[in-house]
Design an enzyme around this catalytic site. Structure first.
Site: not given
Ligand code: 3PY
Length: 252
Positions: A9-11, A96, A98, A168, A174, A214, A235-236
């Site tokens: 998930n590149w966001k 998600h 966010e 999640e 994050g 994470s 994510g990251g």
């Molecule tokens: C994360 O791992 O930060 C996420 O939100 C993946 O979607």
């Protein structure tokens, strides 16, 4: 059959040029390898068509990070499920935390998005998870059950079978904090039991439930070794091929 899946998930990261390079790097990193999981790249709307072109002919699939709750028309700035599907993307991340937090997406909106995604041939990767206060109050089990029930349990069995779930915990997104593998297993088991109660054991056993929050190359193997953790939404650590590959390789 239940699938193992690692989805990035590149966001809201990478320019188009950077995103194309990243997709090329991920593609090159898995070239010639036998993978133990499906690989999906969740990328910004602006990147979908280009990334789909880059990964064409490889096992990598492309996901949008959202879609509109309307099918078409005067909704300035929105991107419909039909538009997403027209780019070559096959999946869409929905719900998600966010989006729930910053854009106030509620279960009615999410149920509409899921419906439109399915109607347009997209596979929803549907995210659920509790915030820290809910976990501390011991409410995490009921929170995730409610999220799944309210947005997904109106689906027919055939449609529900097309959905991928991603647990999640919001406190692990994050923040560098990760749920322990035991915490992840406990809640994934709970989610699977809720699915079994609604759709039956066979549907529950076939449902992929990913862990997100994470997840990285250092903890993926332990998380994925748990019987009800079928992969990760990353994510990251999805933002470079060097960090993403070890997570894919955690399934060998
Ligand atoms: C994360 O791992 O930060 C996420 O939100 C993946 O979607």
């Amino acid at each position: 059959m239940r699938k193992n899946i690692v989805a990035g998930n590149w966001k809201m990261n990478t320019s188009l040029a950077e995103g194309i390079l990243l997709a090329k790097d991920v593609k090159a990193s898995i070239e010639g390898k036998t993978l133990g999981c499906d690989v999906i790249l969740g990328v910004p709307f602006t990147h979908l068509a280009s990334v789909a072109e880059v990964v064409k002919g490889s096992p990598i699939k492309v996901a949008a990070e959202d879609c509109a709750a309307y099918d078409k028309g005067a909704y300035t700035g929105e991107v419909s499920a039909e538009m997403v599907a027209s780019t070559g993307a096959t999946h869409v991340i929905l719900g998600h935390s966010e989006r729930r937090m910053y854009f106030k997406e509620c279960h009615e909106t999410l149920a509409k998005k899921v419906r439109l995604a399915l109607d347009n041939g997209l596979t929803p990767i549907f995210c659920i998870g509790e915030v820290l206060e809910e976990r501390e109050a011991g409410k995490h089990f009921e929170v995730v059950s409610r999220q799944v029930e309210e947005s997904l349990f109106g689906l027919s069995e055939t449609d529900f079978r097309k959905v991928i779930l991603a647990y999640e915990p919001v406190w692990a997104i994050g923040t560098g904090k990760t749920a322990t593998a035991e915490q992840a297993q406990e809640i994934h088991d709970h989610i699977r039991k809720a699915v079994a109660k609604k759709y039956g054991e066979a549907v529950a056993q076939d449902c992929s439930i990913l862990y997100g929050g994470s997840c990285n190359g250092g903890n993926a193997s332990e998380l994925f070794s748990k019987p009800d953790v079928d992969g990760g939404l990353i994510g990251g650590a999805a933002l470079t091929a060097e960090k993403f590959l070890p997570i894919i390789e955690a399934f060998d």
